[in-house]
Design a protein around this motif. Structure first.
Motif, short mmCIF file in Angstrom:
data_model
loop_
_atom_site.label_atom_id
_atom_site.label_comp_id
_atom_site.label_asym_id
_atom_site.label_seq_id
_atom_site.Cartn_x
_atom_site.Cartn_y
_atom_site.Cartn_z
N THR A 209 0.81 -1.21 0.00
CA THR A 209 0.00 0.00 0.00
C THR A 209 0.85 1.27 0.00
O THR A 209 0.35 2.36 -0.33
CB THR A 209 -0.94 0.01 1.23
N LEU A 210 2.12 1.17 0.33
CA LEU A 210 2.99 2.36 0.41
C LEU A 210 3.01 3.20 -0.87
O LEU A 210 3.14 4.42 -0.78
CB LEU A 210 4.42 1.94 0.79
N PRO A 211 2.92 2.60 -2.07
CA PRO A 211 2.92 3.44 -3.27
C PRO A 211 1.82 4.50 -3.29
O PRO A 211 1.93 5.49 -4.03
CB PRO A 211 2.74 2.42 -4.41
N GLU A 212 0.77 4.31 -2.49
CA GLU A 212 -0.30 5.30 -2.43
C GLU A 212 0.19 6.63 -1.87
O GLU A 212 -0.48 7.66 -2.05
CB GLU A 212 -1.45 4.77 -1.57
N MET A 213 1.35 6.63 -1.21
CA MET A 213 1.91 7.88 -0.69
C MET A 213 2.48 8.75 -1.80
O MET A 213 2.75 9.93 -1.59
CB MET A 213 3.00 7.57 0.34
N GLY A 214 2.68 8.15 -2.97
CA GLY A 214 3.19 8.92 -4.10
C GLY A 214 4.60 9.43 -3.89
O GLY A 214 5.45 8.76 -3.29
N ALA A 215 4.86 10.65 -4.34
CA ALA A 215 6.20 11.23 -4.32
C ALA A 215 6.68 11.53 -2.90
O ALA A 215 7.88 11.77 -2.70
CB ALA A 215 6.23 12.50 -5.16
N ASN A 216 5.79 11.53 -1.93
CA ASN A 216 6.21 11.82 -0.55
C ASN A 216 7.07 10.71 0.05
O ASN A 216 7.86 10.96 0.95
CB ASN A 216 5.00 12.05 0.35
N LEU A 217 6.90 9.48 -0.44
CA LEU A 217 7.68 8.36 0.10
C LEU A 217 9.11 8.49 -0.40
O LEU A 217 9.40 8.30 -1.58
CB LEU A 217 7.08 7.02 -0.33
N TRP A 218 10.00 8.80 0.53
CA TRP A 218 11.40 9.10 0.18
C TRP A 218 12.33 7.92 0.44
O TRP A 218 13.11 7.53 -0.42
CB TRP A 218 11.86 10.31 1.00
N ARG A 219 12.23 7.32 1.63
CA ARG A 219 13.21 6.32 2.00
C ARG A 219 12.61 5.30 2.97
O ARG A 219 11.75 5.63 3.79
CB ARG A 219 14.42 7.00 2.66
N ILE A 220 13.07 4.05 2.85
CA ILE A 220 12.71 2.98 3.79
C ILE A 220 14.00 2.51 4.45
O ILE A 220 14.99 2.22 3.77
CB ILE A 220 12.03 1.81 3.07
N VAL A 221 13.98 2.46 5.78
CA VAL A 221 15.15 2.01 6.54
C VAL A 221 14.76 0.74 7.29
O VAL A 221 13.74 0.70 7.98
CB VAL A 221 15.62 3.09 7.54
N MET A 222 15.59 -0.31 7.16
CA MET A 222 15.32 -1.58 7.83
C MET A 222 16.44 -1.91 8.80
O MET A 222 17.61 -1.91 8.43
CB MET A 222 15.16 -2.70 6.79
N VAL A 223 16.06 -2.20 10.05
CA VAL A 223 17.02 -2.60 11.08
C VAL A 223 16.49 -3.83 11.80
O VAL A 223 15.34 -4.21 11.65
CB VAL A 223 17.26 -1.45 12.10
N ASN A 224 17.35 -4.45 12.61
CA ASN A 224 17.01 -5.62 13.40
C ASN A 224 16.25 -6.64 12.53
O ASN A 224 16.66 -6.92 11.42
CB ASN A 224 16.19 -5.21 14.64
N GLY A 225 15.14 -7.20 13.02
CA GLY A 225 14.42 -8.21 12.26
C GLY A 225 13.84 -7.71 10.95
O GLY A 225 13.48 -8.50 10.08
#
Length: 201
Positions: free
Chosen positions: A120-136
């Motif tokens: 569903t994240l693509p619904e944020m459009g151009a506002n979605l800048w970066r995804i950070v993944m840590v730990n699990g």
């Protein structure tokens, strides 16, 4: 003249921090010695962003040698040029994933919810800048399935994805990572600072 930096035995993000300090003197060529794959990737990326052309050599004695020469305009400088055009930029939203599931109570349900969330994240459009993944959360970048498929689509659409190298190493997933850039805590903290909005899952 080449400047050499020995970062063997140092844990994330110390090799990157020391390399950044070395670059403040503006050397034409640098050589950085590290003893783990995440550090070699993180140092290489820092050098590239700083206007150097890095090359990584893995040696037989469990060491990595990162060498680099000045190559031209840095990514940071290029971003300043773009920013100076005065064009309006969207809100930079960062999604921080510290688990491969959403919520607690049922891991099976949590996995389904995470797949739905990422899809569903693509619904944020151009506002979605970066995804950070840590730990699990780094398992999402490594384990085949709908979550990995969704992340690959997001990356191909221009979303930046950073995956904690220390976490990948801890879970023995360095070789299995299929999406995103292996990163370090300095990049993660900097990303959190630069973001206009942070969504923690």
């Amino acid at each position: 003249m080449r400047k050499t930096l020995d970062c063997r035995g140092l844990v994330c993000p110390e090799p990157v921090i020391r390399t950044r300090s070395l670059l403040e003197s503006g050397p034409e060529e640098v050589e950085v010695l590290v003893d783990n794959a995440p550090a070699s990737e993180n140092v290489s990326r820092l050098l590239a962003r700083s206007g150097y052309a890095p090359q990584v050599e893995k040696r037989e004695d469990a060491l990595w040698t990162v060498t680099a020469r000045k190559a031209g305009i840095s990514c940071a400088a290029a971003e300043e040029v773009i920013a100076s055009t005065g064009e309006e930029t969207p809100c930079r939203t960062l999604v921080f994933l510290s688990s491969d599931t959403v919520g607690s109570g049922s891991d099976e349900l949590g996995s389904r919810l995470m797949a739905n969330f990422l899809a569903t994240l693509p619904e944020m459009g151009a506002n979605l800048w970066r995804i950070v993944m840590v730990n699990g959360g780094v398992r999402l970048a490594s384990n085949p399935g709908p979550c990995l498929d969704a992340l690959k689509k997001l990356e191909s659409s221009g979303v930046s994805i950073l995956v904690c190298g220390t976490c990948l190493d801890y879970f023995h997933l360095l070789e299995q990572k299929q999406v995103g850039e292996t990163t370090n805590m300095l990049d993660i903290v900097t990303s959190l600072d630069l973001a206009d909005k942070i969504i923690r899952v």
